[in-house]
Design a protein around this motif. Structure first.
Motif: not given
Length: 315
Positions: A175-183, A208-220
């Motif tokens: 896996x090179x790209x992982x992108x999760x939108x949490x909502x 993995x070279x690209x990591x997306x952990x996005x769209x979350x209420x707990x981004x901090x």
């Protein structure tokens, strides 16, 4: 944020739609390679399985490399797109890329798209290289192993914690790209930062070279964990936008391990103040920094403001 246009490209290929309106004359040859076919149903009488059968009769499916599953129905349609494809898995020996849920907002709101268990899909196609999924209702996944999967993406307004934990527990050495939108929790997005522990460690994700952990209420909280996460050192791009990232999270990024090796840091759509944005620019002069989509933030009284913060993608 809504989805008002169908995909026109997937897996580097132009998307060609096959719909109930598609008519194929006897002897007519349709393109079957170097395109990504999108099988999209509608509200009419033709069921998705029947539409899919017509598609398989019209196209040489042994040469199809990329497939997009569109609208597959309303009532009692949970996971019907995936079930239909899995039942015909032997007809698609060359399939390497699948997009599940290319569905417009007018057909189904993002968080209402009726999914089911994705595990049979990854089991039926052990050579799969790209899997992208839109929507979250009823979505399920068990931990799995794949030596070929290179890209995994979930676009969601409420990604179930069970799915997040399953991804974190999966062995995905290629896996090179992982992108999760949490909502958000109201749409089933109950994941917490602790669920991402194995992802931060990166032991099962060595490529993995690209990591997306996005769209979350707990981004901090995510930013704080990334400050010392081993996976960060080998990333080329990091995406933490679309959610409720504030000055607190940005401070964690600045105080943690160096990010100067990144080619790109995507924070688009955030609640970071202008002074903090300037600190980020000065600290990361060689990094392509996306600070677009800044939301209004107060100069003081942050605690009271938190109730007015929203992620970009929910319903």
């Amino acid at each position: 944020m809504t989805f008002n246009e169908y995909l026109d490209e997937f897996a580097g290929l132009p998307v060609v739609g096959f719909t109930p309106e598609t008519e194929v004359d006897e002897g007519e040859a349709l393109p079957d390679d170097r395109v990504a076919w999108a099988v999209r149903g509608d509200w009419g009488d033709e069921s998705y399985p029947d539409l899919f059968t017509r598609f398989m009769d019209a196209v040489d499916t042994t040469r199809v490399e990329a497939l997009v599953l569109g609208f597959w129905g309303w009532d009692d349609a949970d996971g019907l797109g995936v079930k239909t494809l899995v039942e015909a898995a032997d007809r698609f020996p060359a399939l390497r890329s699948v997009f599940v849920g290319d569905i417009l907002d007018e057909e189904y709101h993002l968080s209402w798209i009726p999914h089911g268990d994705l595990t049979p899909l990854v089991e039926a196609f052990p050579s799969l290289e790209r899997l992208e999924v839109r929507g979250c209702a009823g979505l399920n996944l068990s931990p799995f192993k794949s030596d070929t999967l290179k890209a995994l993406r979930f676009e969601s307004g409420g990604l179930p914690a069970e799915v997040v934990r399953a991804v974190a527990a999966s062995d995905l050495p290629a896996l090179e790209e992982l992108d999760l939108w949490f909502g958000v929790q109201i749409y089933g997005g109950h994941a917490e930062v602790d669920d991402l522990g194995p992802i931060f460690e990166g032991v099962r994700l060595p490529s993995v070279r690209h990591l997306g952990l996005r769209n979350g209420e707990f981004q901090d909280d995510i930013a704080a964990a990334l400050a010392s996460a081993p996976i960060v050192a080998r990333l080329e791009t990091l995406a933490l936008g679309l959610g409720m990232l504030s000055d607190q999270g940005a401070e964690s990024l600045l105080a943690g391990q160096p990010l100067t090796h990144l080619k790109r840091l995507d924070l688009n759509y955030h609640y970071v103040s202008e002074p903090m944005m300037e600190r980020l620019r000065k600290a990361l002069p060689g990094v392509e920094l996306d600070l677009g989509g800044a939301r209004a933030v107060p100069a003081e009284g942050w605690e009271e403001w938190e109730g007015f913060m929203y992620v970009a993608v929910t319903e």
